[in-house]
Design an enzyme around this catalytic site. Structure first.
Site, PDB file in Angstrom:
ATOM      1  N   HIS A  50       0.863  -1.205   0.000  1.00 41.08           N
ATOM      2  CA  HIS A  50       0.000   0.000   0.000  1.00 41.08           C
ATOM      3  C   HIS A  50       0.889   1.241   0.000  1.00 41.08           C
ATOM      4  CE1 HIS A  50      -3.775   2.246   1.348  1.00 41.08           C
ATOM      5  NE2 HIS A  50      -2.840   3.155   1.193  1.00 41.08           N
ATOM      6  N   HIS A  58       1.510   5.429  -1.686  1.00 46.37           N
ATOM      7  CA  HIS A  58       1.156   6.606  -2.489  1.00 46.37           C
ATOM      8  C   HIS A  58       2.433   7.167  -3.103  1.00 46.37           C
ATOM      9  CE1 HIS A  58      -2.943   6.832  -0.843  1.00 46.37           C
ATOM     10  NE2 HIS A  58      -2.368   6.310   0.228  1.00 46.37           N
ATOM     11  N   LEU A  59       2.490   7.174  -4.430  1.00 43.45           N
ATOM     12  CA  LEU A  59       3.682   7.680  -5.119  1.00 43.45           C
ATOM     13  C   LEU A  59       3.494   9.079  -5.681  1.00 43.45           C
ATOM     14  CD1 LEU A  59       5.160   4.678  -7.164  1.00 43.45           C
ATOM     15  CD2 LEU A  59       6.226   5.904  -5.262  1.00 43.45           C
ATOM     16  N   ARG A  60       2.248   9.567  -5.768  1.00 40.44           N
ATOM     17  CA  ARG A  60       1.964  10.883  -6.385  1.00 40.44           C
ATOM     18  C   ARG A  60       2.382  10.855  -7.859  1.00 40.44           C
ATOM     19  NH1 ARG A  60      -1.104  10.934  -2.080  1.00 40.44           N
ATOM     20  NH2 ARG A  60      -0.207  11.859  -0.199  1.00 40.44           N
ATOM     21  N   ASN A  73      -5.105   7.481  -6.026  1.00 42.98           N
ATOM     22  CA  ASN A  73      -5.807   8.731  -5.679  1.00 42.98           C
ATOM     23  C   ASN A  73      -5.046   9.970  -6.149  1.00 42.98           C
ATOM     24  OD1 ASN A  73      -3.838   8.293  -3.666  1.00 42.98           O
ATOM     25  ND2 ASN A  73      -5.004   9.398  -2.110  1.00 42.98           N
ATOM     26  N   LYS A  86      -9.483   0.111  -5.809  1.00 48.19           N
ATOM     27  CA  LYS A  86      -9.506   0.757  -4.503  1.00 48.19           C
ATOM     28  C   LYS A  86     -10.845   1.424  -4.224  1.00 48.19           C
ATOM     29  CE  LYS A  86      -7.934   2.395  -0.654  1.00 48.19           C
ATOM     30  NZ  LYS A  86      -6.658   2.881  -0.153  1.00 48.19           N
ATOM     31  N   HIS A 138     -10.434   1.377   1.800  1.00 51.55           N
ATOM     32  CA  HIS A 138     -10.221   2.365   2.861  1.00 51.55           C
ATOM     33  C   HIS A 138     -11.449   2.259   3.757  1.00 51.55           C
ATOM     34  CE1 HIS A 138      -8.606   6.238   4.551  1.00 51.55           C
ATOM     35  NE2 HIS A 138      -9.813   6.159   5.101  1.00 51.55           N
ATOM     36  N   HIS A 141       3.272  14.575   1.520  1.00 52.34           N
ATOM     37  CA  HIS A 141       2.663  15.872   1.201  1.00 52.34           C
ATOM     38  C   HIS A 141       3.759  16.929   1.345  1.00 52.34           C
ATOM     39  CE1 HIS A 141      -1.620  14.669   1.198  1.00 52.34           C
ATOM     40  NE2 HIS A 141      -1.259  13.786   2.114  1.00 52.34           N
ATOM     41  N   ALA A 176      -3.648  14.855   5.559  1.00 49.18           N
ATOM     42  CA  ALA A 176      -3.434  13.567   6.221  1.00 49.18           C
ATOM     43  C   ALA A 176      -2.401  12.759   5.459  1.00 49.18           C
ATOM     44  CB  ALA A 176      -4.740  12.787   6.286  1.00 49.18           C
TER      45      ALA A 176
HETATM   46  O1  DOR Z   1      -3.351   9.620   5.631  1.00 44.57           O
HETATM   47  C1  DOR Z   1      -3.707   9.328   4.507  1.00 44.57           C
HETATM   48  N1  DOR Z   1      -3.118   9.865   3.424  1.00 44.57           N
HETATM   49  N2  DOR Z   1      -4.701   8.461   4.360  1.00 44.57           N
HETATM   50  C2  DOR Z   1      -5.227   8.192   3.162  1.00 44.57           C
HETATM   51  O2  DOR Z   1      -6.132   7.413   3.095  1.00 44.57           O
HETATM   52  C3  DOR Z   1      -4.751   8.891   1.951  1.00 44.57           C
HETATM   53  C4  DOR Z   1      -3.382   9.361   2.122  1.00 44.57           C
HETATM   54  C5  DOR Z   1      -2.952  10.346   1.074  1.00 44.57           C
HETATM   55  O3  DOR Z   1      -3.170  10.094  -0.117  1.00 44.57           O
HETATM   56  O4  DOR Z   1      -2.387  11.381   1.424  1.00 44.57           O
HETATM   57 ZN    ZN Z   2      -3.291   5.128   1.620  1.00 46.83          ZN
END
Ligand code: DOR
Ligand code: ZN
Length: 348
Positions: free
Chosen positions: A13, A15-17, A41, A99, A136, A256, A268
Site C-alpha cells: 500500500h 502513495h507515489l503521487r 488517488n 480501490k 479504505h 505531502h 493527512a
Molecule cells: O493519511 C492518509 N493519506 N490516508 C489516506 O487514506 C490517503 C493518504 C494520502 O493520499 O495522502
Molecule cells: Zn493510503
C-alpha cells in the site's frame, strides 16, 4: 542480533503521487522494496486501465538506472466504474486491485463511492474475474467520532458487502483498531489486511506531545485512519507478529509538501518510504518478534496477491542513526515520520 537478512520485501500500500514529486519519492521506495501496490488517488484519479497503464509508464520512466522496482497498479472505484472496465483491468495484467475510497473519507476521495449500491456490477465483475477490492475502511458520516469510523465501517459496510459478495477477495487497508484486526482474523473467505509502521509504533498521544516543557500538535503524525489508543496499537502488534498470513506490510507512505502538513488545515498522511523497513524492524523487535518480520514483510502479501515471492535479499544492520529532517519533494520538501529521531536498524 547484529544484522538481519530478509527476502526482499514488498509494500502492499503506497502513495507515489505524480510528476516531479513522484520522481523524488520513488527511489526511496525502490531502495527498500521490490514491488508496491500503487494507490490511484491522483487528481484526477486513476479510474481506467488506460490511465493506470500511462501512470505505470511514468513511474518506470522516473526510476533511476540500477534500481529494480515493479509498480503494481490499481484502479480507483467510482460510482460509474463499469463491469467492462473491471474485465479490461484484469485482462491487462498490470492492474492488481481496485480501490474503494468512500467519498469524503480522505485525501482525493471526492470522486469516491457515494453508495456501494452503485457499484454492484463492478463488484460482481471483480468477484467473477478475481480482482481484489482494496478498502479504505472508514465510515464517512460526519456525526461519527473520527476515532470510531473504522469500527463503524466494519459493522455497517464491510460485513454486509462481504455477505453480498462472498467470493470477492478483499484487502482491508491500513487497519488501525482491535475491531478491524479481530474481524480480519475471524472472518470467513479470502480477506487480508495491511498494517502501517506508524500504527504499530505510535498511539494517538503522538499527535499531541509534550517534550522538553513544550506542548503542541504534531502534523506529521496525522494520517487517516488516525492513530488510535494504545489498546488498539497493541492489538495491531499482536496481529502483525502473529504469523497469521492475513496480515502483511503496507506502509501507506503518503507524502505531502511540508507546507501542506504544517498548515491550519494540514493534509493527512505520513511519509515513511525512506525508512519503512527500519521502522517495522523497530516495532517487531520491541515486540520480541523479529523472527516474524520476514513473513509479514516479504511473504504473506505476495501469497495473498498470487504473485511469486521475491528471490533477492536485503540486510538490516543494528546501527543507531538519525532520521533526516526532510527530503526533496518536487519544488517543496517532505518531512519523514520520526524526523530527527534515532532509529536502531539501518538498511545496508
Ligand atoms: O493519511 C492518509 N493519506 N490516508 C489516506 O487514506 C490517503 C493518504 C494520502 O493520499 O495522502
Ligand atoms: Zn493510503
Amino acid at each position: 542480533m547484529q544484522s538481519l537478512t530478509l527476502t526482499r520485501p514488498d509494500d502492499w500500500h503506497l502513495h507515489l503521487r505524480d510528476g516531479a514529486a513522484m520522481a523524488d519519492v520513488l527511489p526511496h521506495t525502490a531502495r527498500q522494496f521490490a514491488r508496491a501496490i500503487v494507490m490511484p488517488n491522483l487528481k484526477p484519479p486513476v479510474a481506467t486501465t488506460a490511465q493506470a497503464m500511462a501512470y505505470r509508464e511514468r513511474i518506470l520512466a522516473a526510476l533511476p538506472a540500477g534500481l529494480a522496482f515493479e509498480p503494481l497498479m490499481t484502479l480507483y472505484l467510482t460510482d460509474n466504474t463499469s463491469a467492462d472496465e473491471i474485465r479490461a483491468a484484469k485482462a491487462s495484467g498490470i492492474v492488481h486491485g481496485v480501490k474503494l475510497y468512500p467519498a469524503g473519507a480522505t485525501t482525493n476521495s471526492d470522486s469516491g463511492v457515494t453508495d456501494l449500491r452503485h457499484c454492484a456490477a463492478a463488484l460482481a465483475a471483480m468477484q467473477a474475474v478475481d480482482l481484489p477490492l482494496l478498502i479504505h475502511g472508514e465510515a464517512t458520516d460526519a456525526a461519527i467520532d473520527v476515532f470510531d469510523r473504522e469500527a463503524v465501517f466494519v459493522e455497517r459496510t464491510l460485513i454486509p458487502l462481504r455477505r453480498d459478495f462472498p467470493g470477492l477477495r478483499v484487502v482491508f487497508e491500513h487497519i488501525t483498531t482491535r475491531e478491524a484486526a479481530d474481524y480480519v482474523r475471524e472472518a470467513a473467505g479470502r480477506i487480508g489486511a495491511t498494517i502501517t509502521a506508524h500504527h504499530l509504533l505510535y498511539n494517538r498521544n503522538s499527535l499531541f506531545v509534550t517534550t522538553e516543557g513544550r506542548t503542541g500538535a504534531r502534523p506529521h503524525y496525522y494520517c487517516l485512519p488516525i492513530l488510535k489508543r494504545e489498546t488498539h496499537r497493541r492489538a495491531l502488534i499482536a496481529a502483525a507478529t502473529s504469523g497469521n498470513p492475513r496480515f502483511f506490510l503496507g506502509t501507506d507512505s503518503a507524502p505531502h509538501p511540508r507546507g501542506e502538513k504544517e498548515n491550519a488545515c494540514g493534509c493527512a498522511g505520513c511519509f515513511t518510504a525512506a525508512n519503512a523497513l527500519e521502522l517495522y524492524a523497530q516495532a517487531f523487535e520491541d515486540a520480541g518478534a523479529l523472527d516474524e518480520l520476514e513473513g509479514f514483510a516479504s511473504f504473506y502479501g505476495a501469497d495473498f496477491y498470487g504473485l511469486p515471492r521475491n528471490a533477492q535479499q536485503v540486510t538490516l544492520e543494528r546501527r543507531a542513526w538519525r532520521v533526516p529532517e526532510q527530503f526533496k519533494f518536487g519544488e517543496a520538501s517532505v518531512v519523514p515520520l520520526a524526523a530527527g529521531e534515532e532509529l536502531r536498524w539501518k538498511l545496508a
